[in-house]
Design an enzyme around this catalytic site. Structure first.
Site, PDB file in Angstrom:
ATOM      1  N   ASN A   7       0.865  -1.183   0.000  1.00 35.99           N
ATOM      2  CA  ASN A   7       0.000   0.000   0.000  1.00 35.99           C
ATOM      3  C   ASN A   7       0.900   1.230   0.000  1.00 35.99           C
ATOM      4  O   ASN A   7       1.490   1.561   1.025  1.00 35.99           O
ATOM      5  CB  ASN A   7      -0.892  -0.043   1.256  1.00 35.99           C
ATOM      6  CG  ASN A   7      -1.706   1.224   1.429  1.00 35.99           C
ATOM      7  OD1 ASN A   7      -1.841   2.020   0.507  1.00 35.99           O
ATOM      8  ND2 ASN A   7      -2.262   1.407   2.623  1.00 35.99           N
ATOM      9  N   TRP A   8       0.981   1.875  -1.154  1.00 38.81           N
ATOM     10  CA  TRP A   8       1.901   3.015  -1.270  1.00 38.81           C
ATOM     11  C   TRP A   8       1.273   4.321  -0.804  1.00 38.81           C
ATOM     12  O   TRP A   8       1.890   5.389  -0.937  1.00 38.81           O
ATOM     13  CB  TRP A   8       2.419   3.121  -2.714  1.00 38.81           C
ATOM     14  CG  TRP A   8       3.297   1.964  -3.105  1.00 38.81           C
ATOM     15  CD1 TRP A   8       3.886   1.072  -2.244  1.00 38.81           C
ATOM     16  CD2 TRP A   8       3.685   1.548  -4.421  1.00 38.81           C
ATOM     17  NE1 TRP A   8       4.613   0.144  -2.942  1.00 38.81           N
ATOM     18  CE2 TRP A   8       4.519   0.409  -4.288  1.00 38.81           C
ATOM     19  CE3 TRP A   8       3.420   2.026  -5.698  1.00 38.81           C
ATOM     20  CZ2 TRP A   8       5.070  -0.251  -5.391  1.00 38.81           C
ATOM     21  CZ3 TRP A   8       3.972   1.368  -6.788  1.00 38.81           C
ATOM     22  CH2 TRP A   8       4.792   0.254  -6.636  1.00 38.81           C
ATOM     23  N   LYS A   9       0.039   4.260  -0.345  1.00 40.18           N
ATOM     24  CA  LYS A   9      -0.639   5.437   0.227  1.00 40.18           C
ATOM     25  C   LYS A   9      -0.487   6.649  -0.698  1.00 40.18           C
ATOM     26  O   LYS A   9      -0.457   6.496  -1.908  1.00 40.18           O
ATOM     27  CB  LYS A   9      -0.104   5.709   1.635  1.00 40.18           C
ATOM     28  CG  LYS A   9      -0.106   4.442   2.502  1.00 40.18           C
ATOM     29  CD  LYS A   9       0.077   4.707   3.958  1.00 40.18           C
ATOM     30  CE  LYS A   9       0.059   3.381   4.702  1.00 40.18           C
ATOM     31  NZ  LYS A   9      -0.159   3.529   6.114  1.00 40.18           N
ATOM     32  N   HIS A  94      -9.932   1.054   4.656  1.00 44.00           N
ATOM     33  CA  HIS A  94      -8.651   1.228   5.348  1.00 44.00           C
ATOM     34  C   HIS A  94      -8.858   2.233   6.486  1.00 44.00           C
ATOM     35  O   HIS A  94      -9.587   3.211   6.337  1.00 44.00           O
ATOM     36  CB  HIS A  94      -7.587   1.738   4.371  1.00 44.00           C
ATOM     37  CG  HIS A  94      -6.218   1.725   4.950  1.00 44.00           C
ATOM     38  ND1 HIS A  94      -5.790   2.691   5.836  1.00 44.00           N
ATOM     39  CD2 HIS A  94      -5.187   0.864   4.809  1.00 44.00           C
ATOM     40  CE1 HIS A  94      -4.545   2.403   6.209  1.00 44.00           C
ATOM     41  NE2 HIS A  94      -4.157   1.299   5.597  1.00 44.00           N
ATOM     42  N   GLU A 166      -5.998  -5.078  10.528  1.00 44.89           N
ATOM     43  CA  GLU A 166      -5.027  -4.022  10.782  1.00 44.89           C
ATOM     44  C   GLU A 166      -5.443  -3.226  12.017  1.00 44.89           C
ATOM     45  O   GLU A 166      -6.238  -2.268  11.898  1.00 44.89           O
ATOM     46  CB  GLU A 166      -4.969  -3.067   9.588  1.00 44.89           C
ATOM     47  CG  GLU A 166      -4.596  -3.718   8.287  1.00 44.89           C
ATOM     48  CD  GLU A 166      -4.020  -2.692   7.322  1.00 44.89           C
ATOM     49  OE1 GLU A 166      -2.829  -2.792   7.012  1.00 44.89           O
ATOM     50  OE2 GLU A 166      -4.758  -1.779   6.928  1.00 44.89           O
ATOM     51  N   GLY A 172       1.561   2.280  10.869  1.00 46.99           N
ATOM     52  CA  GLY A 172       2.506   3.398  10.806  1.00 46.99           C
ATOM     53  C   GLY A 172       3.340   3.563  12.062  1.00 46.99           C
ATOM     54  O   GLY A 172       4.026   4.571  12.228  1.00 46.99           O
ATOM     55  N   GLY A 232       2.566  -1.097   4.475  1.00 50.66           N
ATOM     56  CA  GLY A 232       2.565   0.314   4.078  1.00 50.66           C
ATOM     57  C   GLY A 232       3.994   0.819   3.943  1.00 50.66           C
ATOM     58  O   GLY A 232       4.668   0.588   2.939  1.00 50.66           O
ATOM     59  N   GLY A 233       4.480   1.479   4.987  1.00 51.54           N
ATOM     60  CA  GLY A 233       5.799   2.126   4.975  1.00 51.54           C
ATOM     61  C   GLY A 233       6.911   1.271   4.376  1.00 51.54           C
ATOM     62  O   GLY A 233       7.640   1.721   3.484  1.00 51.54           O
TER      63      GLY A 233
HETATM   64  P1  PGA Z   1       2.295   0.322   7.866  1.00 51.78           P
HETATM   65  O1  PGA Z   1       0.861   0.557   7.164  1.00 51.78           O
HETATM   66  O2  PGA Z   1       2.860  -0.943   7.271  1.00 51.78           O
HETATM   67  O3  PGA Z   1       3.092   1.526   7.479  1.00 51.78           O
HETATM   68  O4  PGA Z   1       2.040   0.206   9.318  1.00 51.78           O
HETATM   69  C1  PGA Z   1      -0.011  -0.495   6.963  1.00 51.78           C
HETATM   70  C2  PGA Z   1      -1.219  -0.017   6.206  1.00 51.78           C
HETATM   71  O5  PGA Z   1      -1.398   1.169   5.987  1.00 51.78           O
HETATM   72  O6  PGA Z   1      -2.048  -0.795   5.797  1.00 51.78           O
END
Ligand code: PGA
Length: 258
Positions: A7-9, A94, A166, A172, A232-233
């Site tokens: 997930n590149w947000k 999400h 999640e 994050g 994510g990150g």
């Molecule tokens: P993260 O994010 O890996 O940066 O904790 C996970 C997500 O947004 O699904």
């Protein structure tokens, strides 16, 4: 099979997304046994990334979609448009969408119904906030999120679905949830989803997301109940993402030898 979702947000422009996509394909080169990979770039990069993914095993996903079929909804992107852009998967609910964009369980439910009429497949994100976990009501909370999301939804027989557990407090942050808590929640999620949908057992994948990195991915992926991870990150740092992908591959190789 293990599934690893990136997930590149709201990061990575078109050029960076392409570079990352090529990097992921390079990592996968020569490996016969490998996890399913789903890349979820920003809307602006979808079509370009799709071109690079043609004839590869990597799938394309969107990070969200609008809750209506079409119409005067400035700024929204419909499920048909995502289909047109070449997406196979779309994330729903999400926690960042729930927090910043006012996405409710009712909206997630409306989106689930729209998806059910297309060939796209849902990645439904659920998870409790910190204060709910502290009061011991996490399972109740997640059960309600799933029940409301799936109310009146009929998927076709061939459909596949991913549910990402999640916990909001882990996303994050530096620390993921405890493996034992994740396993308990995964068991619950599988049971509740299959009560509501007539899906084949193996058409449903339950994955974990929240502070996954190259160091901790293996401890989750090695658990048979954990069908994958949503990252994510760490998915935006190629070296880190490589470690996660290879952890998934190692687990698959080890399990195929049992
Ligand atoms: P993260 O994010 O890996 O940066 O904790 C996970 C997500 O947004 O699904």
């Amino acid at each position: 099979m293990k599934t690893i979702i990136a997930n590149w947000k709201m990061h990575l422009g078109i050029r960076e997304s392409l570079a990352h996509t090529r990097g992921v394909l390079q990592i996968m080169m020569g490996h016969e046994t490998f996890p399913d990979v789903i890349l979820c770039p920003s809307f602006t990069a979808l079509s370009e990334v799709r071109k690079v993914l043609v004839r590869t095993r990597v799938r394309l996903g969107a990070q969200t979609m609008g809750p209506e079929r079409f119409g005067a909804f400035t700024g929204e992107v419909s499920v048909a448009q995502l289909d047109d852009a070449g997406c196979q998967w779309v994330m729903l609910g999400h926690s960042e969408r729930r927090l910043w964009a006012g996405e409710t369980d009712a909206m997630v439910n409306a989106k689930m119904k729209l998806i059910a009429q297309t060939s796209l497949m849902p990645i439904l994100c659920v998870g409790e906030p910190d204060e709910v976990r502290r009061t011991g009501k996490a399972e109740e909370f997640v059960t309600r999120q799933i029940t409301e999301a799936l109310q009146g939804v009929r998927l076709t027989n061939s459909a596949r679905m991913i549910v990402a557990y999640e916990p909001v407090w882990a996303i994050g942050r530096g620390t993921p949830a405890m493996v034992a808590d994740v396993l308990a929640m995964h068991q619950l999620i599988r049971r509740v989803v299959l009560q509501h949908l007539s899906l084949k057992e193996d058409a449903l994948s339950v994955v974990y997301g929240g502070a996954i990195d190259g160091e901790n991915a293996y401890q989750f992926l090695r658990e048979p109940l954990v069908n994958g991870v949503l990252v994510g990150g760490a998915s935006m740092k190629l070296q880190e993402f490589e470690k996660i992908l290879l952890a998934g591959r190692d687990v698959m190789l080890a399990q195929s030898q049992v």
